[in-house]
Design an enzyme around this catalytic site. Structure first.
Site, PDB file in Angstrom:
ATOM      1  N   ASP A  57       0.841  -1.206   0.000  1.00 32.83           N
ATOM      2  CA  ASP A  57       0.000   0.000   0.000  1.00 32.83           C
ATOM      3  C   ASP A  57       0.875   1.255   0.000  1.00 32.83           C
ATOM      4  O   ASP A  57       0.361   2.377  -0.029  1.00 32.83           O
ATOM      5  CB  ASP A  57      -1.024  -0.015   1.140  1.00 32.83           C
ATOM      6  CG  ASP A  57      -0.403  -0.127   2.514  1.00 32.83           C
ATOM      7  OD1 ASP A  57       0.831  -0.200   2.611  1.00 32.83           O
ATOM      8  OD2 ASP A  57      -1.166  -0.142   3.502  1.00 32.83           O
ATOM      9  N   SER A  58       2.202   1.061  -0.036  1.00 28.33           N
ATOM     10  CA  SER A  58       3.110   2.188  -0.307  1.00 28.33           C
ATOM     11  C   SER A  58       2.858   2.746  -1.700  1.00 28.33           C
ATOM     12  O   SER A  58       3.368   3.819  -2.042  1.00 28.33           O
ATOM     13  CB  SER A  58       4.570   1.755  -0.160  1.00 28.33           C
ATOM     14  OG  SER A  58       4.821   0.586  -0.931  1.00 28.33           O
ATOM     15  N   LYS A 126      -1.049  -9.516   2.898  1.00 22.31           N
ATOM     16  CA  LYS A 126      -0.296  -9.051   4.067  1.00 22.31           C
ATOM     17  C   LYS A 126      -1.186  -8.092   4.841  1.00 22.31           C
ATOM     18  O   LYS A 126      -1.923  -7.318   4.238  1.00 22.31           O
ATOM     19  CB  LYS A 126       0.993  -8.350   3.647  1.00 22.31           C
ATOM     20  CG  LYS A 126       1.765  -7.715   4.809  1.00 22.31           C
ATOM     21  CD  LYS A 126       3.184  -7.354   4.447  1.00 22.31           C
ATOM     22  CE  LYS A 126       3.380  -5.999   3.813  1.00 22.31           C
ATOM     23  NZ  LYS A 126       2.893  -4.869   4.624  1.00 22.31           N
ATOM     24  N   GLU A 128      -1.272  -5.645   8.728  1.00 18.04           N
ATOM     25  CA  GLU A 128      -0.447  -5.065   9.787  1.00 18.04           C
ATOM     26  C   GLU A 128      -1.036  -5.325  11.168  1.00 18.04           C
ATOM     27  O   GLU A 128      -2.261  -5.307  11.332  1.00 18.04           O
ATOM     28  CB  GLU A 128      -0.321  -3.545   9.570  1.00 18.04           C
ATOM     29  CG  GLU A 128       0.349  -3.184   8.250  1.00 18.04           C
ATOM     30  CD  GLU A 128       0.510  -1.670   8.064  1.00 18.04           C
ATOM     31  OE1 GLU A 128       0.157  -0.893   8.986  1.00 18.04           O
ATOM     32  OE2 GLU A 128       0.994  -1.281   6.987  1.00 18.04           O
ATOM     33  N   GLU A 195       9.435  -3.995  10.505  1.00 17.98           N
ATOM     34  CA  GLU A 195       9.800  -2.688   9.944  1.00 17.98           C
ATOM     35  C   GLU A 195      10.343  -1.753  11.011  1.00 17.98           C
ATOM     36  O   GLU A 195       9.710  -1.528  12.054  1.00 17.98           O
ATOM     37  CB  GLU A 195       8.574  -2.058   9.256  1.00 17.98           C
ATOM     38  CG  GLU A 195       8.883  -0.678   8.679  1.00 17.98           C
ATOM     39  CD  GLU A 195       7.892  -0.186   7.639  1.00 17.98           C
ATOM     40  OE1 GLU A 195       6.975  -0.948   7.271  1.00 17.98           O
ATOM     41  OE2 GLU A 195       8.042   0.963   7.192  1.00 17.98           O
TER      42      GLU A 195
HETATM   43  O1  KIV Z   1       3.599  -1.092   1.597  1.00 16.36           O
HETATM   44  C1  KIV Z   1       4.784  -1.437   1.622  1.00 16.36           C
HETATM   45  O2  KIV Z   1       5.585  -1.136   0.723  1.00 16.36           O
HETATM   46  C2  KIV Z   1       5.238  -2.236   2.764  1.00 16.36           C
HETATM   47  C3  KIV Z   1       6.706  -2.463   2.875  1.00 16.36           C
HETATM   48  C4  KIV Z   1       7.379  -1.224   3.312  1.00 16.36           C
HETATM   49  C5  KIV Z   1       7.023  -3.612   3.750  1.00 16.36           C
HETATM   50  O3  KIV Z   1       4.467  -2.645   3.554  1.00 16.36           O
END
Ligand code: KIV
Length: 277
Positions: A57-58, A126, A128, A195
């Site tokens: 989600d980056s 994934k 969090e 992280e």
């Molecule tokens: O969204 C992302 O890019 C991430 C990484 C920084 C692990 O969760």
């Protein structure tokens, strides 16, 4: 020092699976993970041999220009994941469940995970958090969907943290993180991202788990590493934390190339006769 790759057998794996990652941990072979959001880049990263592509989600930051990851929707993530999945032959594709699509309850989370798997053809999701998402992880895993955890500096909680500083420096937060990592493993996660936490803590967690840890700003003691591709390739120019290593300076390369193009257009030296019909 030998220049031979340490892992010729891993490079030969036709498709990386969660089982491959487990075998890599057991064999002491570090896992290389990068983010991907579009077809063209994902194709390059896959062919270069990246083990895991994270549709992170980056994308909110590097693709959409938002300050945080919070604005991403499930539809946005599915679109990016579809682009990446079309590109890959070998990499395992993991997709972030975005903010607000799994925290409500485990049933809502399962519906979100199923959409990602069905509509994008992803291989895993994934999410969090620690203890609060354990029931959710169990429910998604029970449905047959592999889940990667994410602990430490979890960007979806940035307004709770108030800062992007290193997490778990204090003992109480470090102990909680150790417990959370164990709970995520017991709930069925196949791997966990750590992280921006102290390297010593990440090393301890890595040794205490049977599943692989993937670090970002968590030192060399993790079972693998992940970077945001735009950071690693020097495309982002205004984000320079110490955990990022630039493997290229693509912003400079692109600027030079574009300026050459502009020059040639102005000079009428592009297109040439050979480039015309
Ligand atoms: O969204 C992302 O890019 C991430 C990484 C920084 C692990 O969760």
């Amino acid at each position: 020092m030998s220049t031979e790759p340490a892992t010729p057998d891993v490079a030969e794996v036709p498709r990386v699976t969660t089982k491959t990652l487990q075998e890599m941990k057991e064999a002491g072979v570090p896992i290389a993970m990068l983010t991907a959001y579009d077809y063209t880049s994902a194709r390059i990263l896959d062919r270069a041999g990246t083990d895991v592509l994270l549709v992170g989600d980056s994308a909110s930051n590097v693709m959409a220009g938002n300050e945080t990851t919070l604005p991403m929707t499930l539809d946005h993530m599915i679109y990016h994941a579809q682009c990446v999945v079309r590109a890959i032959d070998r990499s395992l594709v993991v997709v972030d469940l975005p903010f607000g699509t799994y925290q409500g309850d485990s049933k809502e989370a399962l519906v979100s995970a199923i959409r990602v798997m069905k509509e994008a053809g992803a291989h895993a999701v994934k999410l969090e958090g620690g203890q609060p998402v354990v029931e959710t992880v169990e429910r998604i895993v029970t449905a047959g969907i592999p889940v990667m955890g994410h602990l430490g500096l979890t960007p979806q909680s940035i307004y709770n943290f108030g800062t992007y500083k290193v997490r778990a420096r204090e003992d109480d937060e470090a102990q909680a993180l150790k417990r959370d990592a164990k709970r995520l493993e017991e709930a069925g996660c196949f791997a966990v991202v750590l992280e921006k936490i102290p390297a010593e803590l990440a090393q301890h967690v890595t040794a205490s788990l049977t599943i692989p840890t993937i670090g970002i700003g968590a030192g060399a003691g993790c079972d693998g590493q992940v970077l945001v591709t735009h950071d690693a390739l020097g495309l982002t120019t205004d984000f320079n934390p110490r955990f990022v290593r630039h493997y290229a300076e693509l912003a400079d390369t692109i600027t030079d190339a574009v300026q050459d193009y502009i020059h040639d257009v102005r000079e009428r030296s592009f297109p040439s006769d050979a480039e015309s019909y």
